[in-house]
Scaffold this active site. Structure first.
Site, PDB file in Angstrom:
ATOM      1  N   SER A   1      48.921  46.132  39.354  1.00 28.85           N
ATOM      2  CA  SER A   1      48.002  47.260  39.242  1.00 28.85           C
ATOM      3  C   SER A   1      48.657  48.549  39.698  1.00 28.85           C
ATOM      4  O   SER A   1      49.537  48.546  40.551  1.00 28.85           O
ATOM      5  CB  SER A   1      46.743  47.019  40.078  1.00 28.85           C
TER       6      SER A   1
ATOM      7  N   LYS B   1      43.309  39.792  40.634  1.00 27.98           N
ATOM      8  CA  LYS B   1      43.437  41.034  39.844  1.00 27.98           C
ATOM      9  C   LYS B   1      42.139  41.322  39.091  1.00 27.98           C
ATOM     10  O   LYS B   1      41.706  42.471  38.981  1.00 27.98           O
ATOM     11  CB  LYS B   1      44.615  40.913  38.868  1.00 27.98           C
TER      12      LYS B   1
ATOM     13  N   HIS C   1      39.760  42.736  41.476  1.00 28.82           N
ATOM     14  CA  HIS C   1      40.187  44.124  41.696  1.00 28.82           C
ATOM     15  C   HIS C   1      39.618  45.020  40.596  1.00 28.82           C
ATOM     16  O   HIS C   1      39.040  46.074  40.863  1.00 28.82           O
ATOM     17  CB  HIS C   1      41.720  44.195  41.721  1.00 28.82           C
ATOM     18  N   ASN C   2      39.760  44.595  39.357  1.00 26.47           N
ATOM     19  CA  ASN C   2      39.272  45.421  38.250  1.00 26.47           C
ATOM     20  C   ASN C   2      37.752  45.527  38.267  1.00 26.47           C
ATOM     21  O   ASN C   2      37.197  46.589  37.972  1.00 26.47           O
ATOM     22  CB  ASN C   2      39.727  44.842  36.909  1.00 26.47           C
TER      23      ASN C   2
ATOM     24  N   GLU D   1      36.875  47.969  40.716  1.00 19.37           N
ATOM     25  CA  GLU D   1      37.205  49.287  40.152  1.00 19.37           C
ATOM     26  C   GLU D   1      36.052  49.784  39.255  1.00 19.37           C
ATOM     27  O   GLU D   1      35.679  50.963  39.320  1.00 19.37           O
ATOM     28  CB  GLU D   1      38.504  49.130  39.358  1.00 19.37           C
TER      29      GLU D   1
END
Ligand code: 2AM
Length: 493
Positions: free
Chosen positions: A134, A188, A191-192, A195
């Site tokens: 990222s 990940k 994480h997204n 976000e």
């Protein structure tokens, strides 16, 4: 083949789009010799003659030549389009590999694919790493957040390179071993998802400032600049400050000219699906994904705006006070969002045996990536204090922080409802918070209804046993005097 290039490269990378190129240059800057290859072979020469000119990067014109350039055990990073392309490429590489060689998928793969690829490659004697990367182009070039997981034996082989090229936060690399199988891509994905939530919350604050307070773009940008000095200090707040201030060639702010339909590539949706699969109330990310879906219904919203009236905001209070409340609402909602994200990580870790290290995940996100923030340091601290923490909201620091933010948060959500400003994420966060801190909730009624219409049975509260309820685990009441006492078998969907 150039003799001197033979088996001289520390690591290889296939896929010369911008992310791939930048990661190669980053590795080169850190002293590693990198071999590269690309399906469209002309891009290899173009890269060597341009971006990589004057570096130690070496290029191959076939997969066979590429594999021959790599030191053993081979470390091959794939940065190609996620999906079937990754499987096809792995199949092409395999004939040139030896036992112990490592394939590292740095693309945006869905975690079940990484689980499967690890199993398939390990069965053949190879190692597999699925790594979240990222930070976009800039991160890839100067220090991304790296979230590697997969075959544990691969970690000692790649640790040095990965931690060297990763972003650093307080001197610590934003890269650590995440866990087995698809753990790296799972983290990940979360994480997204986070976000998505962070951006939705910021967009809701923008709606309050624009429509509620009637602020102009420079004023909004200045507010974000202020927020970026406090608890919200983060990359996304920083770039919101700049995006709001950005002017088109006619000198007018550019944001109001941008079509209000948000795109998505799927990782937020995957996070929400995983939350539903695990029965975890990750409401804020869910709302953020649905808000993008609603944003895409532009034509329908335009029609609805002509037919469905609502209140018109008319602000007459203390703007400074309201902006402080808004900052608190954003902060409190963010605490809820990360709490929910970590609830999902905890379940996935158990269900998939990922054995996730929660403190180091927050550390990996602290630098290099899109959600990087000062806030993540407090999460690392919370999990370093207590590895088994049930919930971030039960950590003393966050419990205190959210308690302090509550009055402002509630004022904002109430005002938003009165003004008719959509605030799906901010209000969902508050509802979650109120539900979470309620020992006795309203589900008793749901259970009563379920038993009434479907004989689904219920349990009674401790201390409420009586002659009828005595010693019975699953109770069915004959609510109407009709029907029998036969109950449906209980199940949990
Ligand atoms: P290309 O330059 O030949 O299109 C991002 O799309 C990167 O993934 C590019 O380097 C692209 O190669 C590569 N890519 C896409 N599909 C691929 C495939 N099926 N096999 C190998 N590389 C692929």
């Amino acid at each position: 083949m150039d003799f001197f290039r033979f088996a001289s490269a520390d690591i290889g990378l296939i896929g010369l789009a911008v992310m791939g190129q930048n990661l190669i240059l980053n590795m080169n800057d850190n002293g590693y010799t990198v071999a590269c290859f690309n399906r469209t072979v002309s891009k290899v020469d173009h890269f060597l003659e341009n971006e990589a000119k004057g570096t130690k990067v070496v290029g191959a014109h076939s997969i066979q030549e590429f594999c021959a350039m790599l030191k053993r055990p081979r470390k091959i990073v794939l940065l190609v389009k996620a999906g079937p392309a990754v499987d096809a490429l792995i199949a092409e590489i395999i004939p040139y590999l030896e036992k112990g060689d490592i394939i590292i998928d740095g693309g945006n793969s869905h975690f079940p694919d990484s689980d499967r690829r690890m199993a398939e490659l390990e069965a053949k004697g190879f190692l597999f790493v699925g790594s979240g990367v990222s930070g976009g182009e800039e991160g890839a070039r100067y220090g991304p957040s790296l979230m590697p997981g997969g075959s544990k034996d691969a970690w000692p082989e790649i640790k040095e390179i990965f931690q060297a090229i990763a972003a650093k936060s307080d001197g610590e690399p934003c890269c650590d071993w995440v866990g087995t199988g698809g753990a790296g891509h799972y983290v990940k994905m979360i994480h997204n998802g986070i976000e998505y939530g962070d951006m939705q919350l910021i967009a809701e604050a923008y709606a309050f400032m624009e429509h509620g307070l009637g602020m102009n773009y420079d004023e909004m940008s200045q507010t974000l600049a202020e927020w970026n000095k406090g608890v919200l200090d983060s990359f996304l707040i920083e770039i919101t400050r700049d995006v709001l201030a950005f002017k088109d060639t006619d000198g007018k702010p550019i944001v109001p000219k941008i079509l209000d339909c948000a795109g998505q590539k799927g990782t937020g949706k995957w996070t929400a699906i995983s939350a539903l699969d695990f029965g975890q109330p990750v409401t804020l990310i869910g709302e953020a994904v649905f808000a993008r879906c609603l944003s895409a219904l532009k034509n329908e919203r335009e029609k609805a705006s002509l037919k469905l009236g609502g209140p018109k905001p008319n602000f007459e209070g203390d703007r400074k006070q309201f902006l402080q409340d808004l900052e608190q609402a954003l902060y409190a909602s963010k605490i809820v969002s990360y709490t929910q994200g970590y609830m999902l990580l905890r379940e996935a870790s158990k269900a998939f045996n990922y054995d996730l290290n929660f403190a180091s995940i927050a550390l990996m996100w602290r630098g290099g990536c899109i959600i990087r923030s000062v806030f993540l340091k407090d999460i690392t601290n919370a999990y370093r204090k207590n590895k088994e923490l049930d919930s971030l909201l039960l950590d003393d620091f966050f419990a205190k922080a959210i308690t302090k933010a509550q009055p402002g948060w509630r004022r904002v959500v109430s005002q938003g409802a009165l003004w008719g400003i959509a605030q799906p994420a901010t209000s969902a966060a508050l509802s979650f918070f109120d539900g979470y801190r309620t020992a006795k909730g309203s589900a008793s009624l749901i259970q009563g209804l379920r038993d009434y219409f479907g004989a689904h049975t219920f349990k009674v509260m401790p201390g409420q046993e009586n002659d009828v309820f005595k010693d019975k685990e699953d109770i069915h009441v004959n609510w109407t005097g009709r029907g029998g006492s036969v109950s449906a078998s209980t199940y949990i969907a």
